[in-house]
Scaffold this active site. Structure first.
Site, PDB file in Angstrom:
ATOM      1  N   ASP A  39       0.768  -1.298   0.034  1.00 42.97           N
ATOM      2  CA  ASP A  39      -0.046  -0.123  -0.047  1.00 42.97           C
ATOM      3  C   ASP A  39       0.936   1.415  -0.207  1.00 42.97           C
ATOM      4  OD1 ASP A  39      -2.150   1.534   0.001  1.00 42.97           O
ATOM      5  OD2 ASP A  39      -2.697   1.302   2.255  1.00 42.97           O
ATOM      6  N   ARG A  52      -0.273   9.051 -10.102  1.00 45.49           N
ATOM      7  CA  ARG A  52      -0.318   7.847  -9.260  1.00 45.49           C
ATOM      8  C   ARG A  52       0.284   6.687  -9.933  1.00 45.49           C
ATOM      9  NH1 ARG A  52      -3.462   7.414  -5.177  1.00 45.49           N
ATOM     10  NH2 ARG A  52      -4.366   5.342  -5.713  1.00 45.49           N
ATOM     11  N   HIS A  56       2.816   3.243  -9.050  1.00 47.95           N
ATOM     12  CA  HIS A  56       2.734   1.769  -9.196  1.00 47.95           C
ATOM     13  C   HIS A  56       4.051   1.310 -10.023  1.00 47.95           C
ATOM     14  CE1 HIS A  56      -1.078   2.154  -7.879  1.00 47.95           C
ATOM     15  NE2 HIS A  56      -1.746   2.890  -8.782  1.00 47.95           N
ATOM     16  N   ASN A  87     -10.217  -2.507  -6.374  1.00 49.77           N
ATOM     17  CA  ASN A  87      -9.314  -1.723  -7.397  1.00 49.77           C
ATOM     18  C   ASN A  87     -10.083  -1.467  -8.640  1.00 49.77           C
ATOM     19  OD1 ASN A  87      -6.328  -3.186  -6.234  1.00 49.77           O
ATOM     20  ND2 ASN A  87      -7.268  -1.438  -5.583  1.00 49.77           N
ATOM     21  N   ARG A  90     -11.178   2.175  -9.331  1.00 49.22           N
ATOM     22  CA  ARG A  90     -10.261   3.395  -9.582  1.00 49.22           C
ATOM     23  C   ARG A  90     -10.544   3.969 -10.996  1.00 49.22           C
ATOM     24  NH1 ARG A  90      -5.111   2.571  -6.124  1.00 49.22           N
ATOM     25  NH2 ARG A  90      -6.060   1.650  -4.097  1.00 49.22           N
TER      26      ARG A  90
END
Ligand code: FPP
Length: 264
Positions: A39, A52, A56, A87, A90
């Site tokens: 996380d 973002r 990842h 998820n 998103r």
């Protein structure tokens, strides 16, 4: 270039924090199965004013480090929560990035898994996984199916409650009799059939939640939470988690250290 995950020699430099931690590890009492809730990718990116998706990307590098460190240490099972049922909520762009990073990881790492005797296994609902990723997963699972050193379990399109419901439905379809249903039998219907329960669950970025991860399997698992964000997770953090885990007394609801009794 493919490299062998040999021992810790050359991997841990003398005189470093890592070397000090290795000294504290009791290699005869390693957790057999370590599970990780990765996380904090988004926060890592935000702190750097990056999208973002960059978090990842950096997170996939941490995956490589965690796999190598766990294998070198002698961990037998490493489960990574890579894509949850939730998820999907998103933005599309982020969802696509997560799947394409996974595809890239598999393409790049399948030889590393193979040459280091690591087996890949997937848990979660395969049917919802994009077709090309699913095909790549099946390829790598087939390629590595006879490997023995460590099993890397990727939780994909995974949710603990959904896994439990799927198991119940399978049991009903197979017409299990009420009298024969016990913990052992039920475990055999879960995606994790045949795998030991996690001994240690690591969660990064400070959140104190299970987030629908391995709900049945974590009944007696030791939890270790670190404020470190997943893209910053390094071998030293895994070592620290193991050292802290070994200081704890696992009682499995009993009165004294019962680790061995429970497993027998
Ligand atoms: C949580 O960070 C992480 C994820 C939702 C996915 C984990 C995926 C990877 C590490 C990359 C690809 C995986 C593999 C196996 C190569 P977050 O976005 O929830 O962070 P935040 O809570 O700070 O927003």
């Amino acid at each position: 270039m493919f490299f062998m995950f040999d021992t810790l020699e050359g991997y841990i430099q003398p005189g470093t924090v890592e070397a000090e931690l290795v000294q504290q590890v009791d290699f005869s009492r390693l957790p057999v199965h370590v599970a990780i809730i990765m996380d904090g990718n988004g926060r890592w990116a935000r702190q750097r004013n990056l999208p973002r998706t960059e978090g990842h990307k950096a997170g996939s590098e941490s995956v490589k480090e965690a796999v190598e460190a766990a294998a070198r240490l002698g961990i037998k099972y490493l489960t990574l929560y890579a894509f949850s049922k939730e998820n999907w909520k998103r933005p599309k762009d982020e969802v696509n990035t997560l799947w394409s990073l996974l595809k890239k990881y598999l393409a790049e790492e399948s030889k590393v898994l193979l040459e280091n005797d690591l087996k890949l296994k997937v848990i979660g609902e395969r049917t919802g996984i994009p077709y090309l990723v699913r095909r790549e997963l099946a390829r790598v699972e087939r390629l590595t199916r006879n490997n023995k050193r460590m099993t890397v379990i990727l939780a994909l399109n995974y949710g603990g409650r959904q896994e439990i419901l799927r198991a119940i439905k399978k049991m009903i379809r197979r017409k299990s009799r009420t009298e024969e249903v016990d913990e052992n039998l039920f475990s055999r219907y879960l995606d994790t059939a045949g795998l030991p329960d996690p001994d240690l669950l690591i969660r990064t970025s400070g959140e104190m939640r299970l987030s629908n991860f391995l709900l049945w399997q974590c009944a007696y698992t030791e939890l270790w939470v670190t404020p470190v964000l997943w893209p910053d997770f390094r071998r030293r953090d895994l070592l620290q988690a193991i050292v802290d885990y070994q200081k704890r007394e696992r009682r499995f609801g009993g009165l004294e250290s019962a680790a061995n009794n429970h497993r027998s």
